[in-house]
Design an enzyme around this catalytic site. Structure first.
Site, short mmCIF file in Angstrom:
data_model
loop_
_atom_site.label_atom_id
_atom_site.label_comp_id
_atom_site.label_asym_id
_atom_site.label_seq_id
_atom_site.Cartn_x
_atom_site.Cartn_y
_atom_site.Cartn_z
N ASP A 141 -20.09 -22.81 21.46
CA ASP A 141 -21.36 -23.55 20.91
C ASP A 141 -20.95 -24.76 20.36
O ASP A 141 -21.66 -25.92 20.46
CB ASP A 141 -21.84 -22.67 19.82
CG ASP A 141 -22.64 -21.41 20.25
OD1 ASP A 141 -23.00 -21.45 21.14
OD2 ASP A 141 -22.81 -20.50 19.53
N HIS B 262 -26.93 -18.64 25.27
CA HIS B 262 -27.12 -18.77 23.87
C HIS B 262 -27.82 -19.93 23.56
O HIS B 262 -27.63 -21.00 23.95
CB HIS B 262 -25.95 -18.70 23.12
CG HIS B 262 -25.94 -18.74 21.40
ND1 HIS B 262 -27.02 -17.86 20.87
CD2 HIS B 262 -25.45 -19.20 20.47
CE1 HIS B 262 -26.94 -17.88 19.63
NE2 HIS B 262 -26.07 -18.77 19.26
N GLU C 100 -24.95 -11.42 13.59
CA GLU C 100 -23.61 -11.63 13.39
C GLU C 100 -23.16 -11.56 11.78
O GLU C 100 -22.15 -11.18 11.27
CB GLU C 100 -23.15 -13.14 13.88
CG GLU C 100 -23.10 -12.69 15.45
CD GLU C 100 -23.24 -14.22 16.10
OE1 GLU C 100 -23.00 -14.62 17.38
OE2 GLU C 100 -23.07 -15.07 15.51
#
Length: 331
Positions: free
Chosen positions: A83, A108, A195
């Site tokens: 990311d 994502h 998460e």
């Protein structure tokens, strides 16, 4: 109810004659690249020369090139780097090559949701997110099965974005299991929350708190490790296979009664309010800004917190005990 797509909803033929660039040959990139190639798709892999992933790509029969070269040659570009580097790679190497009619793919939604990547309005922007690691995506494909995926459309410049996304999902085997429609916002926000509150942050802190409580009460650290960490896999495996209710029926009656009567003492109303606050920080972009700044300033806080975690007594006793478990040693 969520809308779910299967093999019959996807047409792999619309990818015939097109090239797909996979930027990043990590675990997910490798799994998706091999599956796409196995489905008859022309795949171009991009990876940094001199890295283990670069050598792995070559060993798998690909000829890895730069992100700039791959994105220029491809009709669809899937970004599977981490990311925190995606925006830099996109800005420096990919954006200029995303001309009208091309498709930008993510697994994502972080960089789209938090506007770190702002694609041209002339291209389709979609997400296909397998709900499993790349190794599993590959394994299931080889067995003629698939891993469930999420699909989302951020931009539909062509009017065919969903068809292209579902074709890609079929190419990696996702439509064999089912592809659930969502949005970039929903996928990103729920993923980060899971998460932080449960899968990583919540579980890690719960394990260490349980360990500290037992050791402070005079119990041996080795016994504490087994009871609060080692045996956790037994429980999570049961939950994954049978759900929470099935897990409760798969453990002893004593364990089940302790679960349903004592669990709410740990996850209290205060805990739930803390979760709500964390979710607000995610939705507002506060967490994203913090994480982006952390990377821009050299990860000083990250380094300090990782060091603190590494020095927790559970790590020392755990390393010793795992050496007693031959099934955990890599060949």
């Amino acid at each position: 109810m969520a809308k779910i797509y299967y093999d019959n909803d996807a047409d792999l033929n619309i990818l015939k004659g097109k090239k797909i660039a996979v930027i990043g040959y990590g675990i997910q990139g490798r799994g998706q690249s091999l599956n796409l190639r196995g489905s008859g798709i022309d795949v171009i892999v991009s990876e940094l020369a001199g890295t283990k992933n670069f050598e792995q790509a070559k060993a798998d029969g690909f000829n890895p090139v730069s992100a700039k070269e791959a994105s220029k040659a491809a009709d669809l570009v899937q970004i599977l780097t981490e990311d925190h580097v995606q925006s830099k790679v996109y800005k420096n190497d990919i954006s200029e090559n995303m001309t009208k009619g091309k498709v930008l793919i993510f697994s994502h939604g972080f960089n789209i949701r938090f506007k770190q990547i702002k694609p041209s309005k002339k291209i389709d922007v979609v997400m296909i997110a397998p709900k499993g690691p790349g190794a599993l995506v590959r394994k299931m494909y080889e067995e003629g099965k698939g891993v469930p995926c999420l699909v989302a459309i951020h931009q539909d410049a062509s009017g065919n974005a969903m068809k292209m996304a579902l074709a890609y999902a079929k190419g990696i085997g996702g439509t064999r299991a089912g592809v659930i429609e969502t949005t970039f916002e929903e996928e990103t926000e729920t993923d980060l929350f899971g998460e932080q509150a449960v899968l990583c942050g919540g579980v890690s802190e719960l394990i260490m708190a349980g360990f500290d409580t037992l050791v402070a009460a005079g119990y041996q650290s080795e016994i504490a490790y087994f009871e609060v960490l080692h045996e956790l896999k037994l429980i999570t495996d049961l939950i994954q296979e049978r759900g929470i209710s099935g897990m409760r029926r798969g453990v002893s009656n004593t364990a089940c009664y302790g679960d349903i009567t004592r669990g709410p003492r740990i996850i209290t109303e205060k805990t739930r309010k803390a979760m709500q606050k964390m979710l607000k920080e995610i939705k507002s972009g506060k967490f994203a800004r913090e994480w982006i700044k952390e990377n821009e300033t050299g990860r000083l806080n990250w380094t300090a917190l990782m060091k603190k975690g590494d020095e927790h007594p559970i790590e020392k006793v755990g390393q010793s005990l795992r050496n007693m478990m031959p099934w955990m040693k890599k060949a």
